[in-house]
Design a protein around this motif. Structure first.
Motif, PDB file in Angstrom:
ATOM      1  N   ASP A 164      58.709  13.295  45.684  1.00  0.00           N
ATOM      2  CA  ASP A 164      57.518  12.936  44.924  1.00  0.00           C
ATOM      3  C   ASP A 164      57.590  11.517  44.371  1.00  0.00           C
ATOM      4  OD1 ASP A 164      59.532  13.630  43.215  1.00  0.00           O
ATOM      5  OD2 ASP A 164      58.348  14.989  41.974  1.00  0.00           O
ATOM      6  N   HIS A 199      59.463  18.234  45.166  1.00  0.00           N
ATOM      7  CA  HIS A 199      59.011  17.917  43.812  1.00  0.00           C
ATOM      8  C   HIS A 199      60.158  18.166  42.842  1.00  0.00           C
ATOM      9  CE1 HIS A 199      54.541  17.548  44.501  1.00  0.00           C
ATOM     10  NE2 HIS A 199      54.978  18.007  45.667  1.00  0.00           N
ATOM     11  N   ARG A 257      60.163  18.259  39.725  1.00  0.00           N
ATOM     12  CA  ARG A 257      59.728  19.238  38.725  1.00  0.00           C
ATOM     13  C   ARG A 257      58.278  19.598  39.039  1.00  0.00           C
ATOM     14  NH1 ARG A 257      60.986  14.650  37.075  1.00  0.00           N
ATOM     15  NH2 ARG A 257      63.003  15.405  36.337  1.00  0.00           N
ATOM     16  N   ASP A 265      54.556  19.877  38.696  1.00  0.00           N
ATOM     17  CA  ASP A 265      53.382  19.288  38.063  1.00  0.00           C
ATOM     18  C   ASP A 265      52.183  19.808  38.860  1.00  0.00           C
ATOM     19  OD1 ASP A 265      51.117  17.597  37.741  1.00  0.00           O
ATOM     20  OD2 ASP A 265      52.375  16.011  36.926  1.00  0.00           O
ATOM     21  N   LYS A 268      49.048  19.171  39.134  1.00  0.00           N
ATOM     22  CA  LYS A 268      48.179  18.183  39.786  1.00  0.00           C
ATOM     23  C   LYS A 268      48.844  17.605  41.030  1.00  0.00           C
ATOM     24  CE  LYS A 268      45.409  16.609  35.814  1.00  0.00           C
ATOM     25  NZ  LYS A 268      45.791  17.655  34.851  1.00  0.00           N
ATOM     26  N   ARG A 269      50.125  17.273  40.926  1.00  0.00           N
ATOM     27  CA  ARG A 269      50.819  16.644  42.056  1.00  0.00           C
ATOM     28  C   ARG A 269      51.055  17.642  43.191  1.00  0.00           C
ATOM     29  NH1 ARG A 269      55.138  12.148  40.135  1.00  0.00           N
ATOM     30  NH2 ARG A 269      54.767  11.534  42.284  1.00  0.00           N
ATOM     31  N   ARG A 306      49.123  28.047  36.382  1.00  0.00           N
ATOM     32  CA  ARG A 306      48.900  26.647  35.990  1.00  0.00           C
ATOM     33  C   ARG A 306      48.041  25.907  37.010  1.00  0.00           C
ATOM     34  NH1 ARG A 306      54.948  25.296  33.547  1.00  0.00           N
ATOM     35  NH2 ARG A 306      54.767  26.709  31.758  1.00  0.00           N
ATOM     36  N   GLU A 338      43.536  24.059  37.123  1.00  0.00           N
ATOM     37  CA  GLU A 338      43.160  22.721  37.581  1.00  0.00           C
ATOM     38  C   GLU A 338      41.896  22.771  38.441  1.00  0.00           C
ATOM     39  OE1 GLU A 338      44.669  19.928  36.693  1.00  0.00           O
ATOM     40  OE2 GLU A 338      46.246  20.961  35.553  1.00  0.00           O
TER      41      GLU A 338
END
Length: 509
Positions: free
Chosen positions: A27, A232, A234, A236, A238-239, A259, A263
């Motif tokens: 990422d 990734h 961690r 996230d 959105k990512r 989570r 979004e």
């Protein structure tokens, strides 16, 4: 010489012919080719060889997630040693216990923790302590940089140890589950077929790598298929959602799905290239299952496994094998025996609740240096008692009702928390709930409900109890209900009921 049963040899044999193709893309825009994975793991394996460690030494690793940490895992397998991943949340007392119990020959920690970790390790007799940062720094990589990038995988038998995973230890001291090369490879091969891994698959990897889900199920799946990994460090939401159009497979714990559902960017169009979403490590609420299907057009595949066995069951991937049913963990995987038994280890009738027992090539070798505990957890005819309570319905789907240690015995009656939680979770305004047993002077034990409301919703504790009274037998009704902003969870998203029990244990004393 017999074929090498070293898990690394099987993973390496699955690398694509084009070693210069991208294997891992991070990422922060780093790219690692398959050749990089081969060379770097060889250099790390040669470093381990240079230390003249006893055969099958334990290599304890507590570092932040990085591609280099994955390469260290591959190097430990390659060099014929035993990988011991440790949760990054563990503090000094826990690390001291693991180091003294496992007696690792090598400890690898984050640079920021070197002071206290090295002190514990050296005092326990560990001779080699290295650091590894998540930014490609640390003494481990410095020392490996001068090593040869060619290494022949050490000969191993299928029954040789490959990893030790310490269980969470919610009741008493953590136990080290001993997993062999054969355990790990057999399970990876079964999942490759059962989940339809195919050429061109790309995995989004957003899980920790100190746990079965992220380290074994996800990484073995991608490597055994020669698939690219979108890495990734961690999670996230959105990512991760931004990466979905470049991917085909995602594995997550239920919390990650919740989570992502929050979004606006999560749409059917964003998921158009995806083939499979897999959930595990904690129960997936039917509400999350249905909301995901509505938003994305994809049906999450829920499965069930544990540190001692890797994966045991899975909802079907292929339509011909059945539908994916919310609230279930599907069918036993090919080669896995699963039965539901009473306290005398006799199978119960279909649909009845009992203890889940399993057998198969994926079932661990036992608990590290705990022969008595190992013997306790296996039946006379060789089935492993998982500690999970469940049932098999008339269509063969397995339902997990809870952990045996979570069972509440109130006035002589068995109360299964998952049943009551299911009713509470269906109530208006409720996001999720947990039921725990606490001591009671009359009944021995009673249930206490802890409820989390949905954002913006009002939930009254008395109303929850009143609603349950109209639907359930009186012995199942919680004697107290609390409404809280959130439930305590571990890093894999599992609700820590032991903390809730501790918090409320003196309610009726």
């Amino acid at each position: 010489m017999t074929a090498n049963a070293n898990l690394f040899a099987a993973l390496r044999a699955a690398f694509p012919a084009d070693l210069d193709a991208t294997a891992v893309e991070t990422d922060d825009e780093l790219r690692y080719s398959w050749r990089d994975l081969d060379r770097a793991s060889a250099m790390l394996a040669n470093l381990l060889d240079s230390l003249d460690l006893p055969a099958g030494s334990r290599i304890a690793v507590q570092v932040d997630k990085s591609v280099e940490a994955m390469l260290l895992y591959l190097a430990v397998l390659r060099a014929g040693h035993v990988f011991l991943p440790l949760n990054t949340a563990y503090q000094s007392a826990e690390i001291e216990y693991f180091v003294r119990n496992a007696e690792p020959a090598v400890v690898v920690c984050s640079p920021k923790n070197f002071g206290w970790v090295s002190k514990i390790a050296f005092q326990a007799g560990t001779r080699n302590v290295f650091t590894l940062g998540d930014d490609r720094t640390g003494s481990l990589l410095d020392r490996a940089a001068v090593q040869s990038d060619v290494h022949q995988a050490v000969q191993r038998q299928a029954d040789d140890l490959a990893a030790i995973l310490y269980t969470s230890g919610t009741t008493g001291r953590s136990k080290g589950a001993m997993l062999t090369h054969g355990n790990l490879l057999s399970n990876a091969q079964v999942l490759k077929d059962y989940w339809g891994w195919t050429e061109g698959d790309v995995l989004v990897h957003a899980l920790p790598i100190f746990h079965v889900h992220g380290l074994f199920v996800a990484i073995h799946g991608a490597l055994l298929n020669g698939s690219r990994i979108l890495w990734h460090a961690r999670f996230d939401p959105k990512r991760v959602i931004a990466d979905l159009p470049r991917a085909t497979v995602f594995m997550g714990v239920p919390t990650l799905y919740v989570r992502m559902l929050a979004e606006a960017a999560l749409t059917k169009e964003q998921c158009a290239s995806m083939r499979l979403f897999i959930a595990g490590s904690a129960p997936l609420l039917p509400e999350t299952f249905n909301a995901w299907r509505e938003r994305t057009g994809h049906t999450i595949l829920e499965r069930y496994g544990m540190s001692e066995t890797i994966m045991l069951t899975s909802n079907p991937y292929r339509t011909k094998d059945g539908e994916r049913r919310p609230g279930t963990v599907g069918f036993p995987l090919p080669g896995v025996g699963l039965r539901v038994c009473n306290d005398q280890d006799r199978e119960v009738a279909q649909g009845e609740i009992g203890g889940i027992q399993v057998k198969g090539p994926n079932v661990f070798k036992g608990y590290w240096r705990m022969p008595e505990k190992t013997a306790e957890e296996f039946t006379k005819d060789g089935w492993f008692k998982t500690g999970d309570v469940g049932k098999i319905d008339d269509r063969g789907y397995v339902h997990i009702v809870g952990r045996s240690k979570d069972l509440i015995i109130s006035g002589g009656y068995n109360v299964y928390p998952a049943e009551i939680e299911g009713y509470i979770n269906e109530m208006p305004g409720v996001a999720e709930s947990a039921l725990v047993g606490v001591p009671h002077p009359d009944f021995g034990e009673v249930g206490v409900a802890v409820v989390v409301p949905k954002a913006g919703a009002q939930v009254q504790a008395d109303a929850v109890v009143a609603a349950l009274k109209s639907r359930l037998a009186n012995f199942k009704i919680p004697k107290k209900c609390f409404v809280v902003p959130e439930l305590p969870r571990n890093t894999m998203g599992k609700v820590q009921k032991n903390l809730l029990r501790e918090q409320h244990r003196d309610l009726f004393r």
